[in-house]
Design a protein around this motif. Sequence first.
Motif, PDB file in Angstrom:
ATOM      1  N   PHE A  25      18.959  25.712  23.510  1.00 24.84           N
ATOM      2  CA  PHE A  25      19.101  25.569  22.052  1.00 24.84           C
ATOM      3  C   PHE A  25      19.952  24.328  21.725  1.00 24.84           C
ATOM      4  CE2 PHE A  25      22.300  26.201  18.692  1.00 24.84           C
ATOM      5  CZ  PHE A  25      21.492  26.065  17.572  1.00 24.84           C
ATOM      6  N   TYR A  45      15.465  12.904  10.266  1.00 26.09           N
ATOM      7  CA  TYR A  45      16.269  14.130  10.343  1.00 26.09           C
ATOM      8  C   TYR A  45      15.714  15.185   9.395  1.00 26.09           C
ATOM      9  CZ  TYR A  45      20.038  17.430   9.936  1.00 26.09           C
ATOM     10  OH  TYR A  45      20.743  18.615   9.923  1.00 26.09           O
ATOM     11  N   GLU A  62      14.545  32.256  15.892  1.00 26.23           N
ATOM     12  CA  GLU A  62      15.920  32.263  15.405  1.00 26.23           C
ATOM     13  C   GLU A  62      16.563  33.652  15.582  1.00 26.23           C
ATOM     14  OE1 GLU A  62      16.916  29.933  11.677  1.00 26.23           O
ATOM     15  OE2 GLU A  62      17.182  31.983  10.986  1.00 26.23           O
ATOM     16  N   MET A  66      20.062  34.353  17.567  1.00 28.08           N
ATOM     17  CA  MET A  66      21.236  35.088  17.072  1.00 28.08           C
ATOM     18  C   MET A  66      21.552  36.262  18.007  1.00 28.08           C
ATOM     19  SD  MET A  66      22.321  33.363  14.678  1.00 28.08           S
ATOM     20  CE  MET A  66      21.836  32.049  13.588  1.00 28.08           C
ATOM     21  N   ILE A 114      35.289  28.696  20.067  1.00 31.17           N
ATOM     22  CA  ILE A 114      33.926  28.302  19.700  1.00 31.17           C
ATOM     23  C   ILE A 114      33.357  29.292  18.674  1.00 31.17           C
ATOM     24  CG2 ILE A 114      31.570  27.914  20.566  1.00 31.17           C
ATOM     25  CD1 ILE A 114      32.916  27.154  23.263  1.00 31.17           C
ATOM     26  N   LEU A 118      31.928  28.519  15.108  1.00 27.32           N
ATOM     27  CA  LEU A 118      30.545  28.893  14.805  1.00 27.32           C
ATOM     28  C   LEU A 118      30.455  29.656  13.482  1.00 27.32           C
ATOM     29  CD1 LEU A 118      28.101  28.212  16.465  1.00 27.32           C
ATOM     30  CD2 LEU A 118      28.207  30.463  17.515  1.00 27.32           C
ATOM     31  N   LEU A 122      28.256  28.217  10.495  1.00 24.56           N
ATOM     32  CA  LEU A 122      27.097  28.906   9.918  1.00 24.56           C
ATOM     33  C   LEU A 122      27.275  29.113   8.410  1.00 24.56           C
ATOM     34  CD1 LEU A 122      26.109  31.479  12.709  1.00 24.56           C
ATOM     35  CD2 LEU A 122      25.149  29.238  12.244  1.00 24.56           C
ATOM     36  N   TRP A 126      23.892  27.051   7.619  1.00 24.29           N
ATOM     37  CA  TRP A 126      22.828  28.028   7.863  1.00 24.29           C
ATOM     38  C   TRP A 126      22.719  29.037   6.716  1.00 24.29           C
ATOM     39  CZ3 TRP A 126      22.881  33.371   9.159  1.00 24.29           C
ATOM     40  CH2 TRP A 126      21.665  33.857   9.661  1.00 24.29           C
ATOM     41  N   ASN A 129      21.459  27.642   3.348  1.00 23.65           N
ATOM     42  CA  ASN A 129      20.050  27.263   3.457  1.00 23.65           C
ATOM     43  C   ASN A 129      19.138  28.488   3.443  1.00 23.65           C
ATOM     44  OD1 ASN A 129      18.171  25.252   3.519  1.00 23.65           O
ATOM     45  ND2 ASN A 129      18.164  25.029   5.748  1.00 23.65           N
ATOM     46  N   ARG A 130      19.528  29.506   4.198  1.00 26.97           N
ATOM     47  CA  ARG A 130      18.697  30.716   4.235  1.00 26.97           C
ATOM     48  C   ARG A 130      18.713  31.406   2.884  1.00 26.97           C
ATOM     49  NH1 ARG A 130      17.303  28.092   7.222  1.00 26.97           N
ATOM     50  NH2 ARG A 130      17.283  28.153   9.494  1.00 26.97           N
ATOM     51  N   LEU A 143      19.742  19.071   3.777  1.00 29.60           N
ATOM     52  CA  LEU A 143      20.850  19.266   4.724  1.00 29.60           C
ATOM     53  C   LEU A 143      21.644  17.983   4.957  1.00 29.60           C
ATOM     54  CD1 LEU A 143      19.182  21.695   7.274  1.00 29.60           C
ATOM     55  CD2 LEU A 143      21.120  22.207   5.801  1.00 29.60           C
ATOM     56  N   TYR A 160      35.606  20.712  13.438  1.00 30.55           N
ATOM     57  CA  TYR A 160      34.355  20.456  14.160  1.00 30.55           C
ATOM     58  C   TYR A 160      34.635  19.718  15.474  1.00 30.55           C
ATOM     59  CZ  TYR A 160      30.871  22.185  10.897  1.00 30.55           C
ATOM     60  OH  TYR A 160      30.077  23.018  10.146  1.00 30.55           O
ATOM     61  N   CYS A 164      33.927  21.226  19.158  1.00 35.88           N
ATOM     62  CA  CYS A 164      33.053  20.560  20.139  1.00 35.88           C
ATOM     63  C   CYS A 164      33.799  20.272  21.444  1.00 35.88           C
ATOM     64  CB  CYS A 164      32.476  19.268  19.562  1.00 35.88           C
ATOM     65  SG  CYS A 164      31.297  19.598  18.265  1.00 35.88           S
ATOM     66  N   LEU A 167      33.775  23.428  23.203  1.00 38.59           N
ATOM     67  CA  LEU A 167      32.430  23.627  23.758  1.00 38.59           C
ATOM     68  C   LEU A 167      32.275  22.856  25.072  1.00 38.59           C
ATOM     69  CD1 LEU A 167      29.479  24.672  23.317  1.00 38.59           C
ATOM     70  CD2 LEU A 167      29.005  22.478  22.226  1.00 38.59           C
ATOM     71  N   PRO A 212      29.796  14.472  12.391  1.00 39.18           N
ATOM     72  CA  PRO A 212      30.786  14.636  11.305  1.00 39.18           C
ATOM     73  C   PRO A 212      31.704  13.424  11.156  1.00 39.18           C
ATOM     74  CG  PRO A 212      31.127  16.286  13.054  1.00 39.18           C
ATOM     75  CD  PRO A 212      29.882  15.563  13.383  1.00 39.18           C
TER      76      PRO A 212
HETATM   77  C1  HEM Z   1      29.250  19.130  15.280  1.00 40.18           C
HETATM   78  C2  HEM Z   1      28.158  18.784  14.733  1.00 40.18           C
HETATM   79  C3  HEM Z   1      27.138  19.746  14.220  1.00 40.18           C
HETATM   80  C4  HEM Z   1      26.445  19.570  13.053  1.00 40.18           C
HETATM   81  C5  HEM Z   1      26.573  18.407  12.089  1.00 40.18           C
HETATM   82  C6  HEM Z   1      25.542  20.682  12.915  1.00 40.18           C
HETATM   83  C7  HEM Z   1      24.663  20.867  11.874  1.00 40.18           C
HETATM   84  C8  HEM Z   1      23.886  21.991  11.666  1.00 40.18           C
HETATM   85  C9  HEM Z   1      23.038  22.232  10.523  1.00 40.18           C
HETATM   86  C10 HEM Z   1      22.844  21.255   9.365  1.00 40.18           C
HETATM   87  C11 HEM Z   1      22.466  23.466  10.666  1.00 40.18           C
HETATM   88  C12 HEM Z   1      21.544  24.172   9.656  1.00 40.18           C
HETATM   89  C13 HEM Z   1      20.156  24.393  10.144  1.00 40.18           C
HETATM   90  C14 HEM Z   1      19.421  25.389   9.314  1.00 40.18           C
HETATM   91  O1  HEM Z   1      19.558  25.455   8.102  1.00 40.18           O
HETATM   92  O2  HEM Z   1      18.694  26.144   9.900  1.00 40.18           O
HETATM   93  C15 HEM Z   1      22.948  24.008  11.918  1.00 40.18           C
HETATM   94  C16 HEM Z   1      22.607  25.244  12.427  1.00 40.18           C
HETATM   95  C17 HEM Z   1      23.154  25.824  13.539  1.00 40.18           C
HETATM   96  N1  HEM Z   1      24.083  25.252  14.396  1.00 40.18           N
HETATM   97 FE1  HEM Z   1      24.881  23.402  14.213  1.00 40.18          FE
HETATM   98  N2  HEM Z   1      25.702  21.530  13.991  1.00 40.18           N
HETATM   99  C18 HEM Z   1      26.681  20.991  14.814  1.00 40.18           C
HETATM  100  C19 HEM Z   1      27.149  21.534  16.002  1.00 40.18           C
HETATM  101  C20 HEM Z   1      26.820  22.781  16.505  1.00 40.18           C
HETATM  102  C21 HEM Z   1      27.344  23.339  17.725  1.00 40.18           C
HETATM  103  C22 HEM Z   1      28.318  22.634  18.648  1.00 40.18           C
HETATM  104  C23 HEM Z   1      26.805  24.593  17.853  1.00 40.18           C
HETATM  105  C24 HEM Z   1      26.990  25.612  18.910  1.00 40.18           C
HETATM  106  C25 HEM Z   1      28.056  25.744  19.657  1.00 40.18           C
HETATM  107  C26 HEM Z   1      25.949  24.809  16.705  1.00 40.18           C
HETATM  108  C27 HEM Z   1      25.247  25.963  16.468  1.00 40.18           C
HETATM  109  C28 HEM Z   1      24.390  26.159  15.389  1.00 40.18           C
HETATM  110  C29 HEM Z   1      23.619  27.383  15.172  1.00 40.18           C
HETATM  111  C30 HEM Z   1      23.653  28.630  16.039  1.00 40.18           C
HETATM  112  C31 HEM Z   1      22.840  27.166  14.022  1.00 40.18           C
HETATM  113  C32 HEM Z   1      21.824  28.105  13.377  1.00 40.18           C
HETATM  114  C33 HEM Z   1      20.488  27.765  13.981  1.00 40.18           C
HETATM  115  C34 HEM Z   1      19.339  28.325  13.225  1.00 40.18           C
HETATM  116  O3  HEM Z   1      18.993  27.785  12.170  1.00 40.18           O
HETATM  117  O4  HEM Z   1      18.785  29.269  13.698  1.00 40.18           O
HETATM  118  N3  HEM Z   1      25.970  23.693  15.919  1.00 40.18           N
HETATM  119  N4  HEM Z   1      23.807  23.104  12.492  1.00 40.18           N
END
Ligand code: HEM
Length: 230
Positions: A25, A45, A62, A66, A114, A118, A122, A126, A129-130, A143, A160, A164, A167, A212
């Motif tokens: 993922f 993007y 998804e 989860m 972490i 998280l 979310l 997330w 958006n949902r 986004l 953030y 990271c 992580l 970021p």
């Molecule tokens: C640091 C920079 C990061 C940015 C800018 C970022 C950005 C985003 C954005 C914009 C979404 C929304 C997607 C949606 O609406 O479905 C998202 C979803 C998510 N992100 Fe990140 N992310 C970052 C890092 C991470 C990291 C490091 C992790 C895990 C350790 C992570 C885990 C997730 C998860 C689990 C989702 C939900 C996925 C889904 O839609 O099913 N993200 N992220």
Amino acid sequence: MKKIFTSSIGKKLVMGFTGVFLISFLIVHCYINALVFLPNGIEKYLAAGHFMGTNFIVRTMEVGLMAGIILHIVQGLMLTVQNRSKRPVAYNVAPGNKSSKWYSRSMGLLGTLILLFLVLHLTHFWMPNRYEQHFGTGHEINLYEKMELVFQNPWIVLVYVLGCISLAWHLIHGFWSAFQTLGLYTPKYAALIKGIGMAFSIIVPLIFIAMPVAFHFGWLPPSSSYVPAH
Ligand code: HEM
């Protein structure tokens, strides 16, 4: 079957399988984030985000993602508690001993950091958006614009960055540990797997951090500069 979730080795196997799944993922997530740094990055993007957010198969996966995250956390916590309770008196060794690396002994602490990141993460992207999509596959929010807004706050950028870094440490141990548990860490390929694991654990969090930070310091084109083709 019950033993898979209750025995020590069963729990480690679940950690290994969910860990590999979560690593896959991270590769997809990191790739999509990195698109902003390419020419016409906003367009690329948003197109990728639109596909991921509205494709029925991706959205169904998804649910698995989860579930995988929750299983990984619950089994990890149980493993930590179980290992501690096996020995009522803690080992009489000074912290920083040579028998295991710091990050290997701190999987629980790093995992918790972490998790905090998280939950915050979310709620930033997330959930809104949902909500906008009525938890279906409808129209999503922009986004890119949302990230531009969220990352104006230096404290959020700091969280953030720390998330990271946690992580990265977590992955340095987790990557080869998963291979070892799944029996894929053979002496012949040990150095190769360790090298790939180390490179992955550093490069992927660095790409995540870049996003970021770049938004905060205005190194990326503003969302207002993007005009959709239609
Ligand atoms: C640091 C920079 C990061 C940015 C800018 C970022 C950005 C985003 C954005 C914009 C979404 C929304 C997607 C949606 O609406 O479905 C998202 C979803 C998510 N992100 Fe990140 N992310 C970052 C890092 C991470 C990291 C490091 C992790 C895990 C350790 C992570 C885990 C997730 C998860 C689990 C989702 C939900 C996925 C889904 O839609 O099913 N993200 N992220």
